[in-house]
Design an enzyme around this catalytic site. Structure first.
Site, mmCIF file in Angstrom:
data_model
loop_
_atom_site.group_PDB
_atom_site.id
_atom_site.type_symbol
_atom_site.label_atom_id
_atom_site.label_comp_id
_atom_site.label_asym_id
_atom_site.label_seq_id
_atom_site.Cartn_x
_atom_site.Cartn_y
_atom_site.Cartn_z
ATOM 1 C CG ASP A 5 -16.562 -47.999 7.853
ATOM 2 O OD1 ASP A 5 -16.393 -47.670 9.043
ATOM 3 O OD2 ASP A 5 -17.667 -47.949 7.299
ATOM 4 C CG ASN B 111 -26.036 -46.377 0.318
ATOM 5 O OD1 ASN B 111 -25.928 -46.942 1.399
ATOM 6 N ND2 ASN B 111 -24.997 -45.912 -0.349
ATOM 7 C CG HIS C 25 -23.433 -47.913 3.381
ATOM 8 N ND1 HIS C 25 -22.820 -46.711 3.075
ATOM 9 C CD2 HIS C 25 -23.853 -47.765 4.649
ATOM 10 C CE1 HIS C 25 -22.865 -45.912 4.109
ATOM 11 N NE2 HIS C 25 -23.494 -46.517 5.084
ATOM 12 C CD GLU D 42 -21.150 -46.324 -0.056
ATOM 13 O OE1 GLU D 42 -22.232 -46.776 0.375
ATOM 14 O OE2 GLU D 42 -20.720 -45.208 0.259
HETATM 15 P P1 PGA Z 1 -25.556 -43.694 10.905
HETATM 16 O O1 PGA Z 1 -24.925 -44.504 9.707
HETATM 17 O O2 PGA Z 1 -25.306 -44.507 12.127
HETATM 18 O O3 PGA Z 1 -24.798 -42.410 10.963
HETATM 19 O O4 PGA Z 1 -27.011 -43.554 10.596
HETATM 20 C C1 PGA Z 1 -25.166 -45.868 9.570
HETATM 21 C C2 PGA Z 1 -24.345 -46.358 8.401
HETATM 22 O O5 PGA Z 1 -24.171 -45.606 7.432
HETATM 23 O O6 PGA Z 1 -23.866 -47.480 8.467
#
Ligand code: PGA
Length: 249
Positions: free
Chosen positions: A71, A135, A137, A142
């Site tokens: 992404d 959340n 995702h 999302e």
């Molecule tokens: P993080 O994010 O590795 O910064 O905790 C994980 C994600 O949002 O997929």
């Protein structure tokens, strides 16, 4: 009911990073050519350091590895310090020595269909490295995201933008839109390997692995995958067993 995915709980995240690095190293040695899906963020950073150490100290050769980023924010210069293209270049592509022609990031493609085509032309993703957002995702899918989603533009969730403030300096500076592989794109990978560490992930880990499967927690769709493995440290696993017991009662 879907069986719970194979879940490995470790005392320290370094153990998970070392185990997953060994799995990837074995595939690279056996096959030479391997198509890797690479996540960004804090979660996989130690894994990438371990793979880079294996390259330096053990001569592990990533010269035939093809990599696809998951992404990217929209509206940033590719060299912006918070861009995922830059994170991938600095933490994955350069330290592992992945050839320039084998580096793919969604921001470079002419739209989602073109990125999907590049993945197909490469033979599909052999192993996808993933984290889970607070959340639920995966990548920037999302809630709510349907299972059939493919690479496309999305609007970022408020929590995702909040979590990105340290990288951007202020909420106003965090982009509102992004491009992401979809859930169906991710589920096409032959192996999916998920890492989640720390107390702040414990509630979403429990919902993702023991809650109802559906678009409101996109990570739950991973449980439909035939070759999924999840590594958690003790803090991230804290609420999982109680949730599983509650689910059974
Ligand atoms: P993080 O994010 O590795 O910064 O905790 C994980 C994600 O949002 O997929």
């Amino acid at each position: 009911m879907t069986a719970p995915p194979p879940t490995v709980v470790v005392d320290r995240r370094e153990q998970a990073e070392a185990e997953l690095a060994r799995e990837i190293a074995a595939l690279v040695r056996d096959r030479g050519r391997l198509v890797l899906g690479v996540a960004t963020g804090d979660t996989p950073s130690g894994l990438y350091r371990e793979l880079a150490r294996m390259r330096r100290e053990e001569g592990l050769d990533f010269g035939r590895v093809v990599a696809f980023g998951l992404d990217e924010y929209l509206g940033l210069a590719p060299d912006h310090p918070a861009s995922f293209a830059r994170q991938l270049r600095e933490n994955v592509f350069e330290p592992l020595g992945i050839p320039e022609s084998s580096r793919h990031v969604p921001g470079d493609a002419e739209g989602g269909d073109e990125y999907e085509r590049r993945i197909r032309d490469a033979g599909g993703i052999d192993l996808q490295i993933l984290g889970i957002g607070r959340n639920g995702h995966v990548a920037f899918n999302e809630p709510p995201t349907p299972r059939e989603s493919r690479t496309r533009e999305v609007r970022l969730h408020a929590w995702t933008r909040e979590d990105a403030v340290p990288a951007f300096g202020s909420l106003a500076a965090v982009p509102e839109r992004a491009v992401t592989m979809g859930i169906a794109t991710i589920l096409d990978a032959r192996r999916i390997r998920v890492l989640a560490f720390g107390r702040r992930k414990s509630a979403i880990v429990a919902r993702s692995l023991a809650g109802a499967i559906g678009p409101d927690v996109p990570a739950t769709f991973l449980r439909d995958h035939p070759d999924l493995r999840v590594w958690l440290d003790r803090d991230a696993a804290l609420e999982l067993e109680p949730a599983r017991r509650a689910g059974r009662s």
